[in-house]
Design a protein around this motif. Structure first.
Motif, short mmCIF file in Angstrom:
data_model
loop_
_atom_site.label_atom_id
_atom_site.label_comp_id
_atom_site.label_asym_id
_atom_site.label_seq_id
_atom_site.Cartn_x
_atom_site.Cartn_y
_atom_site.Cartn_z
N LYS A 17 -14.42 28.16 24.28
CA LYS A 17 -15.21 28.26 23.06
C LYS A 17 -16.70 28.56 23.34
O LYS A 17 -17.26 29.48 22.77
CB LYS A 17 -15.11 26.97 22.23
CG LYS A 17 -13.72 26.63 21.76
CD LYS A 17 -13.71 25.37 20.93
CE LYS A 17 -14.18 24.13 21.69
NZ LYS A 17 -13.35 23.80 22.89
N THR A 19 -18.40 29.57 26.10
CA THR A 19 -18.68 30.81 26.80
C THR A 19 -18.49 32.01 25.88
O THR A 19 -19.35 32.90 25.81
CB THR A 19 -17.69 30.96 27.99
OG1 THR A 19 -17.59 29.69 28.63
CG2 THR A 19 -18.15 32.00 28.96
N ASP A 163 -15.42 25.36 37.23
CA ASP A 163 -16.78 25.00 36.76
C ASP A 163 -17.38 23.95 37.67
O ASP A 163 -18.54 24.06 38.08
CB ASP A 163 -16.73 24.39 35.34
CG ASP A 163 -16.52 25.43 34.25
OD1 ASP A 163 -16.72 26.64 34.52
OD2 ASP A 163 -16.15 25.03 33.13
O1 CDP Z 1 -16.21 25.32 25.28
P1 CDP Z 1 -14.85 25.13 25.87
O2 CDP Z 1 -14.64 23.76 26.41
O3 CDP Z 1 -13.75 25.54 24.96
O4 CDP Z 1 -14.73 26.10 27.12
P2 CDP Z 1 -15.88 26.76 28.03
O5 CDP Z 1 -16.73 25.69 28.57
O6 CDP Z 1 -16.52 27.87 27.31
O7 CDP Z 1 -14.98 27.42 29.17
C1 CDP Z 1 -14.48 26.68 30.25
C2 CDP Z 1 -14.46 27.56 31.48
O8 CDP Z 1 -13.42 28.52 31.35
C3 CDP Z 1 -15.74 28.34 31.71
O9 CDP Z 1 -16.07 28.29 33.09
C4 CDP Z 1 -15.37 29.76 31.36
O10 CDP Z 1 -16.10 30.69 32.10
C5 CDP Z 1 -13.90 29.81 31.69
N1 CDP Z 1 -13.13 30.79 30.91
C6 CDP Z 1 -12.29 31.66 31.55
O11 CDP Z 1 -12.20 31.59 32.76
N2 CDP Z 1 -11.54 32.57 30.85
C7 CDP Z 1 -11.61 32.65 29.53
N3 CDP Z 1 -10.88 33.53 28.86
C8 CDP Z 1 -12.46 31.75 28.85
C9 CDP Z 1 -13.21 30.82 29.58
#
Ligand code: CDP
Ligand code: CDP
Length: 233
Positions: A17, A19, A163
Motif C-alpha cells: 500500500k 510504496t 525491508d
Molecule cells: O504499506 P504496506 O504494508 O501495504 O506495504 P509496503 O510497506 O508498501 O510494502 C512492503 C514491501 O513490499 C516494500 O519493501 C515494497 O517495496 C515491497 N513490494 C514489492 O516487493 N512488490 C510489490 N508489488 C509491492 C511492494
C-alpha cells in the motif's frame, strides 16, 4: 462537483500500500496520506509515555492533545517523514514494539474517532491518494476509485524480510514474520469498529508476482479509465 477525486487504497500488512500509493500520488499529482503512520505514531507516543495500552481513557486524552505531522519526502522513493509532538519518529514507528501494539490501540473508539476526523479534514477538498484499512469503507466511502491490495502471507513476509535486511535489521525468521503478519491481520479484520474489509465497490488486486511498477501502472490505468473520464463528462 465540489471536490477533486479521491483514490482509496486498503489491504492487509505488507501488501504494498505505502510504496504503491506514494507512486500513484506522484503519477497523478495527488496528495498522499499514509493513515497507518498516524496510528503508529500514536502507538509510539503511548509506549513512550508509559501508558498502559489498555488504558483507553488515558489514550483518549493523549490522542485529543497530540499533534501528528506527515511531511512528504523529497521524491516519491522516499517515505513520508513522521512527527508527533515535535519529535521525529519516522524510523521509530517501524519498530517491532510499535508494530506489535498498534492494532490494540487502533481498535479503540476514541482513537479512531479522532484520527478519522483528521484524515477526513485533510482530504476534504479531494485530490488525494490515501491508504489504510478502512478508507474505502469508512473514511471516504464515496471515494471515486477504491483499490483493495492483497498478496499471500508468504509473499508479504518475504517483502518485510527484505525491508528489514535493507535496513540492516535482518535477524527475524520468515516463519516469525508470517506469524506476526497473520496475527496483525487477524486483529485488524476482527475488531468491532471499521475492521479491515474490502469495500463492496473496491477493485481487488492480488500483487503476488507483480512488481511495484506493474501494480502502480494498473491503478493509474484504472484511474484514467474510471475517474478522469468521469470527471470530464
Ligand atoms: O504499506 P504496506 O504494508 O501495504 O506495504 P509496503 O510497506 O508498501 O510494502 C512492503 C514491501 O513490499 C516494500 O519493501 C515494497 O517495496 C515491497 N513490494 C514489492 O516487493 N512488490 C510489490 N508489488 C509491492 C511492494
Ligand atoms: O504498513 P503496514 O501494513 O505494516 O501497516 P500500517 O499501514 O502502517 O498500519 C499499522 C496499523 O495501523 C494496522 O495494523 C492497523 O492496526 C492500523 N490501521 C488502522 O486501523 N486503520 C487504518 N486506516 C490504517 C492503519
Amino acid at each position: 462537483q465540489d471536490r477533486q477525486p479521491i483514490v482509496a487504497i486498503d489491504g492487509p500488512a505488507g501488501a504494498g500500500k505505502s510504496t504503491v500509493t506514494r507512486q500513484i500520488a506522484q503519477a497523478l499529482g495527488l496528495l498522499y496520506l499514509d493513515t497507518g503512520a498516524m496510528y503508529r505514531a500514536l502507538t509510539w507516543l503511548v509506549l513512550q509515555s508509559g501508558i498502559d495500552i489498555q488504558d483507553e481513557p488515558a489514550i483518549a486524552e493523549l490522542v485529543s492533545k497530540c499533534e501528528i505531522q506527515l511531511v512528504p519526502g523529497e521524491n516519491p522513493q522516499e517515505p513520508v517523514r513522521v512527527w508527533i509532538d515535535q519529535q521525529e519518529v519516522t524510523e521509530a514507528i517501524r519498530d517491532l514494539e510499535v508494530t506489535s501494539n498498534v492494532s490494540a490501540i487502533a481498535a479503540q473508539p476514541a482513537v479512531r474517532k479522532e484520527l478519522v476526523k483528521q484524515q477526513q479534514r485533510y482530504g476534504r477538498k479531494g485530490g488525494i491518494a490515501i491508504e489504510g484499512r478502512d478508507i474505502g469503507t469508512h473514511v471516504f466511502p464515496d471515494a471515486e476509485l477504491k483499490i483493495f491490495l492483497t498478496a499471500s502471507v508468504q509473499e508479504r513476509a518475504r517483502r518485510r524480510q527484505q525491508d528489514l535486511k535493507n535496513q540492516g535489521k535482518g535477524d527475524i525468521s520468515l516463519d516469525e514474520l508470517e506469524r506476526l503478519i497473520y496475527e496483525r491481520d487477524r486483529k485488524d479484520s476482527t475488531r468491532t469498529l471499521a475492521p479491515l474489509q474490502k469495500a463492496v465497490d473496491a477493485i481487488e488486486i492480488n500483487t503476488d508476482g507483480l512488481t511495484i511498477a506493474e501494480v502502480r501502472d494498473r491503478i493509474v490505468a484504472l484511474y484514467h479509465e474510471r475517474v478522469s473520464t468521469a470527471a470530464k463528462a
